[in-house]
Enzyme design. Structure first.
Site, short mmCIF file in Angstrom:
data_model
loop_
_atom_site.label_atom_id
_atom_site.label_comp_id
_atom_site.label_asym_id
_atom_site.label_seq_id
_atom_site.Cartn_x
_atom_site.Cartn_y
_atom_site.Cartn_z
N TYR A 143 0.90 -1.03 -0.01
CA TYR A 143 -0.44 0.26 0.58
C TYR A 143 0.69 1.38 0.02
CZ TYR A 143 -3.28 3.71 1.66
OH TYR A 143 -3.82 4.48 1.72
N ASP A 238 9.18 2.42 -0.78
CA ASP A 238 8.45 3.17 -0.29
C ASP A 238 8.86 2.99 1.13
OD1 ASP A 238 5.02 3.65 0.13
OD2 ASP A 238 6.20 3.81 1.21
N LYS A 266 5.50 9.28 8.39
CA LYS A 266 5.34 8.13 10.28
C LYS A 266 6.90 8.88 10.86
CE LYS A 266 3.01 4.87 7.56
NZ LYS A 266 1.31 4.47 8.96
P1 KE4 Z 1 -0.43 8.26 4.45
O1 KE4 Z 1 -1.80 9.11 3.49
O2 KE4 Z 1 -2.11 7.59 5.81
O3 KE4 Z 1 0.41 9.18 5.13
O4 KE4 Z 1 0.57 7.30 3.99
C1 KE4 Z 1 -0.04 6.28 3.20
C2 KE4 Z 1 1.28 5.40 3.28
C3 KE4 Z 1 1.79 5.67 2.54
N1 KE4 Z 1 3.18 4.42 2.23
C4 KE4 Z 1 3.00 3.17 3.16
C5 KE4 Z 1 3.98 1.70 3.49
C6 KE4 Z 1 1.60 2.91 4.30
O5 KE4 Z 1 2.33 2.30 5.26
C7 KE4 Z 1 0.76 4.01 4.67
C8 KE4 Z 1 0.28 4.12 5.16
N2 KE4 Z 1 -0.19 3.30 6.13
C9 KE4 Z 1 -1.02 3.10 6.98
C10 KE4 Z 1 -1.89 1.50 7.61
N3 KE4 Z 1 -1.08 0.39 7.07
C11 KE4 Z 1 -1.92 3.84 7.62
C12 KE4 Z 1 -3.54 3.97 8.65
C13 KE4 Z 1 -4.25 4.37 7.92
O6 KE4 Z 1 -4.39 4.10 7.12
O7 KE4 Z 1 -5.27 4.93 8.30
#
Ligand code: KE4
Length: 426
Positions: A143, A238, A266
């Site tokens: 993701y 990523d 993060k």
């Molecule tokens: P954000 O847009 O949520 O800050 O980041 C997206 C993203 C991009 N790349 C990786 C590897 C990620 O894990 C994420 C976001 N992770 C999720 C948890 N699996 C955030 C939690 C959520 O979606 O509320």
């Protein structure tokens, strides 16, 4: 209704879609009522009934120091008194950029943004702009945020172009997105043999925390690097989740593979909205205002967020930080494996640095399809059993877990004991 979480959930659903501002928080995968958190400190947070939980999501990775670290709180308190946002450059953005570059040797320049989605989306646009190519390669189970071109699922197990995972994403937007099976060397080689000259980039979570915890094999990670180099495509790691989480130098440091671009988020924001993407100067200088690839953001490099991020990076850079964190996380993983074995519960787990994952099966899955063979009901019983015992793990079997510097040995022992009790009742 007397449960404060139920009361708040009902109120929330009246005004916010699903009652949440990010879908995974709604407990849809595990059922039940999401816990509305009212405060957090160290390894714990408290819900609307003032029930305490040992927190293993840590805001999905950012809270590596634990909640409310004094040095971070002090830095943020000082920053807010100087102003919340200027929309103009600040010295602190330079300091954070310099700190990131010092820790991520594959980066010569970095651009700060406000979310992982924004960072991954921008890195993708930059790769296409820098190469003049359209095709992007991603892997099922990884993701990279919710940019349209990345909301794509694999087809019938084969390498397929653009099957949108979301309504509102027109097929033509994802027609250049090729989805392969993670750790499938044959598919990878075939894809590059067929499409290599059109591939702008390959984007991967080299330790995939969005299918719980699946490592790219060293051979697979190396082959991604080789094929991108051979075909003039950019390798994008990523590391939004793994950056500064699996080690001071991220998954690229663990694997010893150097990507062309790295996406971060993060931990670098320490819980505030801050993410980044970076790489070689020649590529990064393609970005506006220097180059033709446009990217912008009102709150990019926000002075309060950068203060939070800098204070966090300062703490995690201290000698011994990751050794202690990795040891604690490994104690948790080994304890859970021993508890499951003692109760005859099929189980396996893995960890790197402060990130861990577990599976209710004896193997460690190598790809998304295997992860998804997990028995949902079994996972949900474990999730709610732990929640009832004051242990909060991710409310979905495809999510990773996170240990912070604030988690104590007693917290780890209590978690293992809770899991063993649940396994014994299976
Ligand atoms: P954000 O847009 O949520 O800050 O980041 C997206 C993203 C991009 N790349 C990786 C590897 C990620 O894990 C994420 C976001 N992770 C999720 C948890 N699996 C955030 C939690 C959520 O979606 O509320």
């Amino acid at each position: 209704m007397t449960d404060q979480n139920d009361i708040l959930f009902e109120r929330a659903r009246a005004v916010i879609p699903g009652g949440v501002n990010s879908p995974v928080r709604a407990f849809k995968a595990v059922g039940g009522t999401p816990r509305f958190i009212q405060r957090a400190q160290g390894a714990y947070f408290w819900d609307a009934n003032d029930k305490r939980y040992i927190d293993y999501i840590g805001s999905w990775g950012p809270m590596i120091l634990g909640h409310g670290h004094p040095a971070v709180v002090e830095a943020v308190q000082k920053a807010v008194l100087e102003g919340f946002s200027y929309g103009a450059p600040t010295e602190r953005e330079i300091e954070l950029a310099e700190a990131i570059l010092a820790l991520v040797p594959s980066m010569e320049m970095v651009r700060l943004v406000s979310s992982g989605t924004e960072a991954a989306m921008s890195a993708l646009r930059l790769a296409r702009g820098a190469t003049g190519r359209k095709t992007i390669v991603k892997f099922e189970g990884c993701y990279h945020g919710h940019a349209d071109a990345l909301l794509v699922k694999a087809g019938s197990g084969l390498a397929t172009f653009g099957n949108p995972t979301s309504a509102g994403v027109p097929p033509e937007v994802v027609q250049h997105t090729l989805v392969l099976e993670y750790n499938n060397l044959q598919q990878l080689d075939e894809a590059f043999a067929l499409h290599g000259k059109d591939i702008a980039c390959l984007m991967i979570e080299a330790i995939a925390g969005n299918m719980n915890f699946v490592r790219a094999t060293p051979a697979f990670a190396k082959r991604c690097r080789e094929l991108c180099t051979q075909h003039g495509a950019l390798l994008i790691f990523d590391e939004v989740m793994t950056g500064f989480r699996v080690g001071l130098h991220g998954a690229q440091g663990v694997l010893g593979v150097t990507p062309d671009l790295t996406v971060l988020g993060k931990v670098i924001g320490g819980g505030m909205p801050l993410a980044a993407f970076g790489g070689p100067r020649a590529i990064m200088e393609q970005l506006a205002p220097l180059g033709p690839v446009y990217q912008a953001g009102t709150l990019s490099g926000n002075p309060v967020a950068t203060a939070c991020g800098l204070a966090t990076l300062k703490e995690i850079s201290k000698p011994g930080f990751y050794e202690a964190l990795a040891k604690k996380t490994r104690t948790l993983v080994d304890g859970l494996k021993a508890a499951a074995a003692a109760e005859g519960q099929p189980f396996n787990a893995d960890s790197e640095g402060g990130m861990f994952g577990f599976f209710l099966m004896n193997e460690l899955p190598q790809n998304y399809a295997t992860v998804m063979t997990t028995d949902n009901a079994q996972f949900n019983a474990l999730f709610h059993g732990l929640l009832d015992r004051g242990v909060y793990i991710a409310p979905a079997l495809y999510e990773a877990g996170f240990v912070s510097a604030a988690h104590s040995e007693d917290d780890i022992a209590a978690t293992i004991a809770a899991a063993r009790e649940i396994f014994s009742k299976r």
